[in-house]
Design a protein around this motif. Sequence first.
Motif, short mmCIF file in Angstrom:
data_model
loop_
_atom_site.label_atom_id
_atom_site.label_comp_id
_atom_site.label_asym_id
_atom_site.label_seq_id
_atom_site.Cartn_x
_atom_site.Cartn_y
_atom_site.Cartn_z
N SER A 34 55.51 -8.46 -73.48
CA SER A 34 56.84 -9.03 -73.72
C SER A 34 57.90 -8.43 -72.78
CB SER A 34 57.26 -8.82 -75.18
OG SER A 34 57.23 -7.44 -75.51
N LYS A 35 57.77 -7.14 -72.47
CA LYS A 35 58.75 -6.50 -71.58
C LYS A 35 58.68 -7.12 -70.18
CE LYS A 35 59.17 -2.00 -73.85
NZ LYS A 35 59.01 -0.52 -73.68
N LEU A 36 57.47 -7.48 -69.74
CA LEU A 36 57.30 -8.10 -68.43
C LEU A 36 57.95 -9.48 -68.41
CD1 LEU A 36 56.09 -8.10 -65.58
CD2 LEU A 36 53.96 -8.96 -66.56
N GLU A 69 60.39 -10.54 -70.36
CA GLU A 69 61.84 -10.38 -70.46
C GLU A 69 62.46 -9.98 -69.12
OE1 GLU A 69 62.28 -7.48 -73.50
OE2 GLU A 69 61.59 -8.82 -75.11
N ALA A 70 61.69 -9.26 -68.29
CA ALA A 70 62.21 -8.80 -67.00
C ALA A 70 62.20 -9.90 -65.94
CB ALA A 70 61.40 -7.60 -66.52
N CYS A 71 61.47 -11.00 -66.19
CA CYS A 71 61.39 -12.08 -65.21
C CYS A 71 62.69 -12.87 -65.15
CB CYS A 71 60.24 -13.01 -65.55
SG CYS A 71 58.62 -12.26 -65.32
N THR A 72 63.17 -13.12 -63.95
CA THR A 72 64.41 -13.87 -63.77
C THR A 72 64.15 -15.31 -63.33
OG1 THR A 72 64.57 -13.06 -61.49
CG2 THR A 72 65.71 -11.78 -63.20
N GLU A 83 55.45 -16.17 -61.30
CA GLU A 83 56.89 -16.33 -61.41
C GLU A 83 57.40 -16.97 -60.13
OE1 GLU A 83 60.90 -13.62 -62.18
OE2 GLU A 83 59.08 -12.71 -61.37
N THR A 134 60.84 -17.98 -58.07
CA THR A 134 62.28 -17.74 -57.99
C THR A 134 62.85 -18.46 -56.77
OG1 THR A 134 61.89 -15.68 -56.77
CG2 THR A 134 62.18 -15.50 -59.15
#
Length: 334
Positions: free
Chosen positions: A251-253, A255-258, A308, A310
């Motif tokens: 989950s932390k990974l 949440e860190a994704c923009t 991811e 971006t």
Amino acid sequence: MISVEKVSKEFTSKSGKVIGVDNVSLRIHKGEIYGIVGYSGAGKSTLIRCMNVLERPTSGRVIVDGVDLLGLSSKALRKARLSIGMIFQGFYLVSSKTVFENIAFALKAAGVDKTKRKERVMELLELVGLSDKIDHYPAQLSGGQKQRVSIARALANNPKVLLCDEATSALDPSTTKSILKLLKKINQELGITIVLITHEMEVVKEICNRCAVMQDGRIIEEGPTYELFAEPKRTLTKQFIHSVLDFELPSKLVEACTGRLVQLQFRGKLASEAIVSDMLQQFKVSGNILHGKVEYIQEKPLGIFIMELTGEELEVTSAIRYLEERLEQVEVIQ
């Protein structure tokens, strides 16, 4: 080879009737390895025991190699069972008999003379890789060796079908792989049709041509193993597939994704094509692979990757559309 037609099996308990198998129909083709997967209590062991009438179905028909087993007399059924070998999780070897004697017992029961019994036992021990254990007792064998003896015993009378009821459940992962390799060898070299009951999707992935998922006594999904892995439809099937293709991101990974998270599936020859790199060259986006795996099922690659993306929204959207046009499955996670 095996046709199960609307088979049901009911048991009577103190609390009333219990349905073990509920109106199941299956067709298992000659020479294939067919898996039946389900959790404990799903009815899969009862179903496989109905296939050789160790459990007599309450209703329905079981046809093996053109013979309706439920229409046979007791004597004819015993003869028909000679063409249906079976192995179990618990091995069921006679502890007071040697490896040779355990295998020879099946031949003796079938009326094979002593000279031919010895020849056949030696052939089988060579096949399962235990020629040096001929005079050993079960207590002197490892779990994998015991199962190899069970397989040799099940093959003693040249069966056309081999039923395997949780045959690898009591074994460690390394031994499981060796037993599955042996079963595949038996299937390919002897042309024996194998039905394999298991609660482990990893086992199905390794050797099964087709498989069925069982729940509450019913078959809820069935098809070629590759197709079930690539596109499972039922929730339970997805759970089983997930146990092999685990793609839970921390989950932390997440949440860190923009950027946008997408899951991509590559089937067959697409797994070797440069679709992602082509996409990155055509659009002004950056790609970061967070998780990925390629599995080989029936020697065909199935790749699943989470990445991811971006960049400017229009470019990212266009890149995802490009992927959707070239891949069978693209899922935007966030």
